[in-house]
Design a protein around this motif. Structure first.
Motif, PDB file in Angstrom:
ATOM      1  N   GLY A  52       0.795  -1.221   0.000  1.00 54.21           N
ATOM      2  CA  GLY A  52       0.000   0.000   0.000  1.00 54.21           C
ATOM      3  C   GLY A  52       0.827   1.271   0.000  1.00 54.21           C
ATOM      4  N   LEU A  53       2.121   1.160  -0.144  1.00 56.97           N
ATOM      5  CA  LEU A  53       3.002   2.330  -0.115  1.00 56.97           C
ATOM      6  C   LEU A  53       3.215   2.948  -1.502  1.00 56.97           C
ATOM      7  N   PHE A  54       2.656   2.334  -2.508  1.00 55.41           N
ATOM      8  CA  PHE A  54       2.935   2.779  -3.872  1.00 55.41           C
ATOM      9  C   PHE A  54       1.661   3.226  -4.570  1.00 55.41           C
ATOM     10  N   THR A  55       1.843   4.088  -5.571  1.00 49.24           N
ATOM     11  CA  THR A  55       0.710   4.557  -6.373  1.00 49.24           C
ATOM     12  C   THR A  55       0.267   3.445  -7.309  1.00 49.24           C
ATOM     13  N   GLN A  56      -0.869   3.666  -7.925  1.00 53.84           N
ATOM     14  CA  GLN A  56      -1.438   2.680  -8.854  1.00 53.84           C
ATOM     15  C   GLN A  56      -0.470   2.381 -10.002  1.00 53.84           C
ATOM     16  N   LEU A  57       0.209   3.404 -10.510  1.00 50.42           N
ATOM     17  CA  LEU A  57       1.157   3.208 -11.608  1.00 50.42           C
ATOM     18  C   LEU A  57       2.315   2.307 -11.178  1.00 50.42           C
ATOM     19  N   TRP A  58       2.851   2.543  -9.985  1.00 57.21           N
ATOM     20  CA  TRP A  58       3.955   1.721  -9.483  1.00 57.21           C
ATOM     21  C   TRP A  58       3.512   0.281  -9.247  1.00 57.21           C
ATOM     22  N   ILE A  59       2.296   0.109  -8.766  1.00 56.22           N
ATOM     23  CA  ILE A  59       1.768  -1.242  -8.542  1.00 56.22           C
ATOM     24  C   ILE A  59       1.650  -1.977  -9.874  1.00 56.22           C
ATOM     25  N   GLN A  60       1.220  -1.268 -10.903  1.00 54.10           N
ATOM     26  CA  GLN A  60       1.127  -1.886 -12.222  1.00 54.10           C
ATOM     27  C   GLN A  60       2.512  -2.254 -12.764  1.00 54.10           C
ATOM     28  N   LEU A  61       3.485  -1.386 -12.573  1.00 54.49           N
ATOM     29  CA  LEU A  61       4.848  -1.676 -13.030  1.00 54.49           C
ATOM     30  C   LEU A  61       5.443  -2.867 -12.275  1.00 54.49           C
ATOM     31  N   LEU A  62       5.211  -2.910 -10.965  1.00 51.08           N
ATOM     32  CA  LEU A  62       5.688  -4.046 -10.172  1.00 51.08           C
ATOM     33  C   LEU A  62       5.013  -5.342 -10.608  1.00 51.08           C
TER      34      LEU A  62
END
Length: 157
Positions: A52-62
């Motif tokens: 939950g520490l990352f934005t939606q874009l970062w979650i998608q990249l991960l």
């Protein structure tokens, strides 16, 4: 003349077995490292995504990176997985044993031509045996290890 020929043949066998042994060992290392790396990437990126520490874009990249690691792990497993590592190690040990026997014969003051021929036959038999291929990374790493890192004594030079 025969003594010189057997010495040159022993050098050839020594060089060939050194690179083959090291190549199999390094290829096994590469496969082992890459398998563990794919697993670690999947676990770390999954934990990061659910933290939950990352934005939606970062979650998608991960998630994309994790998916790629999963696909590469799946491909690796369908091509023998870690089981192929043990086959590489087996052949690496066979080549290393032959290399050591060749070196022992090379160090002798008087060489028995029959022993040299037996070593050549062992190399030929080993080369004809079905074995896993040494990948390009393993070849370069083996060459670097022998020529630059000094992981083996280059007695055949």
């Amino acid at each position: 003349m025969e003594k010189l020929m057997s010495k040159e043949l022993l050098k050839h066998i020594g060089e060939s077995t050194a690179y083959s042994a090291k190549g199999h060992f390094k290829t096994a290392d590469i496969r082992r490292i890459s398998t563990y790396m794919y697993i670690v990437v999947n676990i770390v990126f999954a934990v990061m995504a659910i933290s939950g520490l990352f934005t939606q874009l970062w979650i998608q990249l991960l998630s994309i990176a994790s998916l790629i690691a999963s696909i590469l792990l799946l491909i690796s497993e369908t091509h023998g997985g870690l089981g192929i590592c043990s086959r590489h190690s087996k052949f690496g040990n066979l080549y290393l044993e032959l290399h050591n026997d060749t070196y022992s014969e090379f160090l002798k003051e008087s060489r028995d031509q029959q022993n040299v021929e037996k070593l050549q036959e062992r190399l030929n038999k080993l080369n004809k045996t079905e074995r896993p291929n040494i990948n390009l990374g393993g070849r370069y790493w083996a060459k670097y290890a022998i020529e630059k890192s000094g992981e083996m004594t280059k007695w055949w030079k």
